[in-house]
Structure formats: structure tokens, C-alpha cells
Design a protein around this motif. Structure first.
Motif, mmCIF file in Angstrom:
data_model
loop_
_atom_site.group_PDB
_atom_site.id
_atom_site.type_symbol
_atom_site.label_atom_id
_atom_site.label_comp_id
_atom_site.label_asym_id
_atom_site.label_seq_id
_atom_site.Cartn_x
_atom_site.Cartn_y
_atom_site.Cartn_z
ATOM 1 N N UNK A 1 -13.155 -61.495 -61.192
ATOM 2 C CA UNK A 1 -13.026 -61.687 -59.778
ATOM 3 C C UNK A 1 -11.810 -60.926 -59.288
ATOM 4 N N UNK A 2 -11.875 -60.465 -58.094
ATOM 5 C CA UNK A 2 -10.781 -59.682 -57.545
ATOM 6 C C UNK A 2 -9.712 -60.646 -57.016
ATOM 7 N N UNK A 3 -8.454 -60.311 -57.297
ATOM 8 C CA UNK A 3 -7.398 -61.200 -56.831
ATOM 9 C C UNK A 3 -7.032 -60.878 -55.383
ATOM 10 N N UNK A 4 -6.309 -61.793 -54.771
ATOM 11 C CA UNK A 4 -5.999 -61.658 -53.351
ATOM 12 C C UNK A 4 -5.016 -60.531 -53.072
ATOM 13 N N UNK A 5 -4.124 -60.273 -54.027
ATOM 14 C CA UNK A 5 -3.142 -59.203 -53.831
ATOM 15 C C UNK A 5 -3.844 -57.847 -53.699
ATOM 16 N N UNK A 6 -4.782 -57.577 -54.571
ATOM 17 C CA UNK A 6 -5.530 -56.319 -54.504
ATOM 18 C C UNK A 6 -6.367 -56.253 -53.233
ATOM 19 N N UNK A 48 -16.847 -53.141 -57.349
ATOM 20 C CA UNK A 48 -15.869 -53.093 -58.439
ATOM 21 C C UNK A 48 -15.727 -54.462 -59.108
ATOM 22 N N UNK A 49 -15.721 -55.535 -58.320
ATOM 23 C CA UNK A 49 -15.620 -56.881 -58.877
ATOM 24 C C UNK A 49 -16.861 -57.233 -59.687
ATOM 25 N N UNK A 50 -18.034 -56.819 -59.212
ATOM 26 C CA UNK A 50 -19.261 -57.107 -59.959
ATOM 27 C C UNK A 50 -19.296 -56.353 -61.276
ATOM 28 N N UNK A 51 -18.772 -55.136 -61.304
ATOM 29 C CA UNK A 51 -18.718 -54.393 -62.559
ATOM 30 C C UNK A 51 -17.796 -55.072 -63.552
ATOM 31 N N UNK A 52 -16.686 -55.619 -63.064
ATOM 32 C CA UNK A 52 -15.759 -56.321 -63.959
ATOM 33 C C UNK A 52 -16.381 -57.579 -64.540
ATOM 34 N N UNK A 53 -17.173 -58.275 -63.717
ATOM 35 C CA UNK A 53 -17.803 -59.509 -64.191
ATOM 36 C C UNK A 53 -19.024 -59.241 -65.051
ATOM 37 N N UNK A 54 -19.506 -58.014 -65.060
ATOM 38 C CA UNK A 54 -20.707 -57.709 -65.829
ATOM 39 C C UNK A 54 -21.958 -58.098 -65.092
ATOM 40 N N UNK A 55 -21.927 -58.084 -63.783
ATOM 41 C CA UNK A 55 -23.067 -58.496 -62.980
ATOM 42 C C UNK A 55 -23.988 -57.351 -62.663
ATOM 43 N N UNK A 60 -25.361 -52.829 -67.292
ATOM 44 C CA UNK A 60 -25.581 -53.668 -68.463
ATOM 45 C C UNK A 60 -26.997 -54.208 -68.546
ATOM 46 N N UNK A 61 -27.922 -53.647 -67.828
ATOM 47 C CA UNK A 61 -29.298 -54.087 -67.945
ATOM 48 C C UNK A 61 -29.811 -54.676 -66.653
ATOM 49 N N UNK A 62 -30.460 -55.822 -66.759
ATOM 50 C CA UNK A 62 -31.156 -56.400 -65.634
ATOM 51 C C UNK A 62 -30.230 -57.237 -64.764
ATOM 52 N N UNK A 63 -29.017 -57.458 -65.127
ATOM 53 C CA UNK A 63 -28.082 -58.215 -64.301
ATOM 54 C C UNK A 63 -28.068 -59.675 -64.667
ATOM 55 N N UNK A 64 -27.485 -60.479 -63.807
ATOM 56 C CA UNK A 64 -27.354 -61.889 -64.085
ATOM 57 C C UNK A 64 -26.173 -62.185 -64.961
ATOM 58 N N UNK A 65 -25.324 -61.242 -65.240
ATOM 59 C CA UNK A 65 -24.224 -61.306 -66.185
ATOM 60 C C UNK A 65 -23.276 -62.462 -66.036
ATOM 61 N N UNK A 66 -22.129 -62.277 -65.433
ATOM 62 C CA UNK A 66 -20.999 -63.181 -65.447
ATOM 63 C C UNK A 66 -21.325 -64.628 -65.139
ATOM 64 N N UNK A 67 -22.013 -64.922 -64.073
ATOM 65 C CA UNK A 67 -22.235 -66.305 -63.668
ATOM 66 C C UNK A 67 -23.272 -66.987 -64.544
ATOM 67 N N UNK A 68 -24.345 -66.328 -64.865
ATOM 68 C CA UNK A 68 -25.429 -66.948 -65.609
ATOM 69 C C UNK A 68 -25.323 -66.723 -67.108
ATOM 70 N N UNK A 69 -24.325 -66.034 -67.589
ATOM 71 C CA UNK A 69 -24.203 -65.750 -69.003
ATOM 72 C C UNK A 69 -24.980 -64.499 -69.377
ATOM 73 N N UNK A 70 -24.975 -64.170 -70.625
ATOM 74 C CA UNK A 70 -25.659 -62.968 -71.075
ATOM 75 C C UNK A 70 -27.163 -63.197 -71.060
#
Length: 102
Positions: A1-6, A48-55, A60-70
Motif C-alpha cells: 500500500x502506498x504511504x501518505x508521505x509519498x 504502482x501500489x497494485x504492482x507492489x501488492x501483486x494485484x 503475475x497472471x490473472x490477478x487477485x494477488x495481495x488481498x485474496x492471496x496467491x
């Protein structure tokens, strides 16, 4: 997740760039450029935040990464023998009749 400072750095940076463009360009073009910047910067930050989370933004494929797990893939249950498997035909009985099990 992107921080507030950035996020604040990008927000004030986009504000400074849009004010500068409004000073340099005539009225309707400066306003259009400023609105475009305020639309593009949040999309860039979100991507950029979604790429960091793997979403969905990453490759990385079909998506669903960070929140739903691999993504574990789809498993099937054979309708003839009730066997759970991956693939096209049931390895136990050879039937192609199946239902998806998530």
C-alpha cells in the motif's frame, strides 16, 4: 500500500506542475492540462501500489494477488465419481463431466 508521505509528495508535485502549466498556457489549454494531470497522477499511483501488492496491475497472471492471496488455480470435481482433481479428464474414471470447485 502506498504511504501518505509519498501520496502527499505526488499530490503537491502535481499541484505545482498544474499551476505552472496554467501560468504558461492560455486559459482553456492550461485548465485542460491541469485536469489531465489530476486524473493521470492518481491512476499512476494506484497502478504502482497494485504492482507492489501483486494485484491486477502486475504481470503475475490473472490477478487477485495481495488481498485474496496467491491464485491456486481451479480444481474440478468429477460428477461421475466425486473425485477432486486438476485438469481436463478425471484421472480415476476418465469422465469429462465436471464442475468447478474454487
Amino acid at each position: 500500500m502506498i504511504n501518505y508521505k509519498t501520496y502527499l509528495i505526488f499530490l503537491f508535485g502535481s499541484l505545482a506542475v498544474s499551476i505552472g502549466l496554467q501560468m504558461l498556457l492560455p486559459f482553456p489549454y492550461g485548465l485542460i492540462a491541469a485536469l489531465a494531470i489530476f486524473i493521470v497522477f492518481p491512476l499512476f499511483l494506484r497502478n504502482r501500489a497494485m504492482k507492489r501488492m501483486g494485484g491486477m496491475g502486475s504481470d503475475s497472471g490473472v490477478g487477485g494477488g495481495g488481498f485474496f492471496g496467491q491464485n491456486q488455480g481451479v480444481k474440478y470435481i468429477c460428477l461421475a465419481c466425486n473425485n477432486r482433481y486438476k485438469g481436463g479428464t478425471c484421472p480415476r474414471c476418465g469422465s469429462k463431466m465436471k464442475r468447478a470447485d474454487f
